[in-house]
Design a protein around this motif. Structure first.
Motif, PDB file in Angstrom:
ATOM      1  N   ALA A   2      42.473  77.923-111.423  1.00  0.00           N
ATOM      2  CA  ALA A   2      42.762  79.127-110.639  1.00  0.00           C
ATOM      3  C   ALA A   2      44.162  79.042-110.032  1.00  0.00           C
ATOM      4  CB  ALA A   2      41.729  79.296-109.539  1.00  0.00           C
ATOM      5  N   LYS A   3      44.741  80.207-109.845  1.00  0.00           N
ATOM      6  CA  LYS A   3      46.030  80.283-109.146  1.00  0.00           C
ATOM      7  C   LYS A   3      45.811  81.077-107.874  1.00  0.00           C
ATOM      8  CE  LYS A   3      47.214  84.156-112.083  1.00  0.00           C
ATOM      9  NZ  LYS A   3      48.041  84.649-113.118  1.00  0.00           N
ATOM     10  N   LYS A   4      46.599  80.772-106.863  1.00  0.00           N
ATOM     11  CA  LYS A   4      46.487  81.485-105.592  1.00  0.00           C
ATOM     12  C   LYS A   4      47.618  82.496-105.499  1.00  0.00           C
ATOM     13  CE  LYS A   4      43.837  78.280-102.984  1.00  0.00           C
ATOM     14  NZ  LYS A   4      43.465  77.905-101.662  1.00  0.00           N
ATOM     15  N   ILE A   5      47.230  83.726-105.194  1.00  0.00           N
ATOM     16  CA  ILE A   5      48.172  84.828-105.061  1.00  0.00           C
ATOM     17  C   ILE A   5      48.219  85.231-103.591  1.00  0.00           C
ATOM     18  CG2 ILE A   5      48.697  87.208-105.755  1.00  0.00           C
ATOM     19  CD1 ILE A   5      48.812  85.329-108.113  1.00  0.00           C
ATOM     20  N   SER A   6      49.418  85.292-103.043  1.00  0.00           N
ATOM     21  CA  SER A   6      49.594  85.767-101.676  1.00  0.00           C
ATOM     22  C   SER A   6      49.774  87.276-101.710  1.00  0.00           C
ATOM     23  CB  SER A   6      50.823  85.101-101.048  1.00  0.00           C
ATOM     24  OG  SER A   6      51.031  85.614 -99.751  1.00  0.00           O
ATOM     25  N   GLN A  28      43.878  81.963-114.328  1.00  0.00           N
ATOM     26  CA  GLN A  28      45.126  82.156-115.065  1.00  0.00           C
ATOM     27  C   GLN A  28      45.008  83.410-115.934  1.00  0.00           C
ATOM     28  OE1 GLN A  28      47.896  80.633-114.704  1.00  0.00           O
ATOM     29  NE2 GLN A  28      47.308  78.786-113.628  1.00  0.00           N
ATOM     30  N   GLY A  29      46.105  84.142-116.060  1.00  0.00           N
ATOM     31  CA  GLY A  29      46.118  85.343-116.890  1.00  0.00           C
ATOM     32  C   GLY A  29      45.581  86.585-116.207  1.00  0.00           C
ATOM     33  N   SER A  30      45.268  86.482-114.916  1.00  0.00           N
ATOM     34  CA  SER A  30      44.732  87.640-114.196  1.00  0.00           C
ATOM     35  C   SER A  30      45.797  88.712-114.027  1.00  0.00           C
ATOM     36  CB  SER A  30      44.208  87.220-112.826  1.00  0.00           C
ATOM     37  OG  SER A  30      43.061  86.426-112.964  1.00  0.00           O
ATOM     38  N   LEU A  35      42.994  91.503-109.442  1.00  0.00           N
ATOM     39  CA  LEU A  35      43.247  91.246-108.026  1.00  0.00           C
ATOM     40  C   LEU A  35      42.598  92.320-107.160  1.00  0.00           C
ATOM     41  CD1 LEU A  35      44.726  89.767-105.686  1.00  0.00           C
ATOM     42  CD2 LEU A  35      46.654  91.296-106.146  1.00  0.00           C
ATOM     43  N   LEU A  36      42.795  93.575-107.519  1.00  0.00           N
ATOM     44  CA  LEU A  36      42.202  94.672-106.750  1.00  0.00           C
ATOM     45  C   LEU A  36      40.683  94.586-106.753  1.00  0.00           C
ATOM     46  CD1 LEU A  36      44.482  97.690-107.696  1.00  0.00           C
ATOM     47  CD2 LEU A  36      44.335  96.516-105.495  1.00  0.00           C
ATOM     48  N   ASP A  37      40.091  94.296-107.909  1.00  0.00           N
ATOM     49  CA  ASP A  37      38.629  94.170-107.984  1.00  0.00           C
ATOM     50  C   ASP A  37      38.129  93.064-107.051  1.00  0.00           C
ATOM     51  OD1 ASP A  37      38.543  96.192-109.871  1.00  0.00           O
ATOM     52  OD2 ASP A  37      38.331  94.820-111.583  1.00  0.00           O
ATOM     53  N   THR A  38      38.826  91.935-107.047  1.00  0.00           N
ATOM     54  CA  THR A  38      38.439  90.806-106.200  1.00  0.00           C
ATOM     55  C   THR A  38      38.557  91.169-104.719  1.00  0.00           C
ATOM     56  OG1 THR A  38      39.112  89.218-107.882  1.00  0.00           O
ATOM     57  CG2 THR A  38      38.970  88.401-105.621  1.00  0.00           C
ATOM     58  N   LEU A  39      39.666  91.801-104.358  1.00  0.00           N
ATOM     59  CA  LEU A  39      39.852  92.189-102.956  1.00  0.00           C
ATOM     60  C   LEU A  39      38.832  93.230-102.518  1.00  0.00           C
ATOM     61  CD1 LEU A  39      43.742  92.305-102.786  1.00  0.00           C
ATOM     62  CD2 LEU A  39      42.221  90.642-101.684  1.00  0.00           C
ATOM     63  N   LYS A  40      38.485  94.161-103.401  1.00  0.00           N
ATOM     64  CA  LYS A  40      37.493  95.189-103.052  1.00  0.00           C
ATOM     65  C   LYS A  40      36.099  94.592-102.918  1.00  0.00           C
ATOM     66  CE  LYS A  40      40.145  99.026-104.917  1.00  0.00           C
ATOM     67  NZ  LYS A  40      40.277 100.001-106.012  1.00  0.00           N
ATOM     68  N   GLN A  41      35.821  93.492-103.629  1.00  0.00           N
ATOM     69  CA  GLN A  41      34.543  92.802-103.444  1.00  0.00           C
ATOM     70  C   GLN A  41      34.502  92.110-102.088  1.00  0.00           C
ATOM     71  OE1 GLN A  41      34.011  90.139-106.749  1.00  0.00           O
ATOM     72  NE2 GLN A  41      33.655  91.785-108.209  1.00  0.00           N
ATOM     73  N   THR A  65      49.473  94.667-115.216  1.00  0.00           N
ATOM     74  CA  THR A  65      50.553  93.713-114.971  1.00  0.00           C
ATOM     75  C   THR A  65      49.964  92.327-114.718  1.00  0.00           C
ATOM     76  OG1 THR A  65      51.938  95.433-114.000  1.00  0.00           O
ATOM     77  CG2 THR A  65      52.506  93.160-113.464  1.00  0.00           C
ATOM     78  N   ILE A  66      50.417  91.334-115.480  1.00  0.00           N
ATOM     79  CA  ILE A  66      49.944  89.956-115.322  1.00  0.00           C
ATOM     80  C   ILE A  66      50.599  89.337-114.096  1.00  0.00           C
ATOM     81  CG2 ILE A  66      49.897  87.660-116.372  1.00  0.00           C
ATOM     82  CD1 ILE A  66      49.754  89.046-119.096  1.00  0.00           C
ATOM     83  N   LEU A  67      49.792  88.611-113.324  1.00  0.00           N
ATOM     84  CA  LEU A  67      50.270  88.000-112.087  1.00  0.00           C
ATOM     85  C   LEU A  67      50.551  86.513-112.247  1.00  0.00           C
ATOM     86  CD1 LEU A  67      47.752  89.673-109.645  1.00  0.00           C
ATOM     87  CD2 LEU A  67      50.198  90.178-109.855  1.00  0.00           C
TER      88      LEU A  67
END
Length: 82
Positions: A2-6, A28-30, A35-41, A65-67
């Motif tokens: 996993a990667k951490k996104i700020s 990786q590859g997210s 990201l939006l789906d994860t935050l909305k959960q 867009t890949i992060l």
């Protein structure tokens, strides 16, 4: 691995989450959509915002867009005023 996104939060997104930024662990590859789906959960009220924009490295980004963990990501809610 996993990667951490700020993620920087502004306006109503900051109010919903209760802080100026969050760290989000993604595989990786997210993409922005993942990201939006994860935050909305994690914060279901974010799903109530109709036109939430995402900026990656100071440029508006599409859902596909890949992060990277080095990206600066910001959630930009609709702005009203007069």
């Amino acid at each position: 691995m996993a990667k951490k996104i700020s993620v920087l939060l502004f306006g109503i997104t900051r109010d919903i989450v209760g802080q100026d930024s969050v760290m989000c662990a993604l595989p990786q590859g997210s993409r922005v959509g993942d990201l939006l789906d994860t935050l909305k959960q994690q914060y279901p009220r974010l799903g109530d915002i109709r036109s939430l924009l995402v900026a990656v490295n100071s440029e508006y980004a599409e859902a596909d867009t890949i992060l990277s963990s080095k990206d600066e990501v910001a959630l930009i809610p609709p702005v009203s005023g007069g």
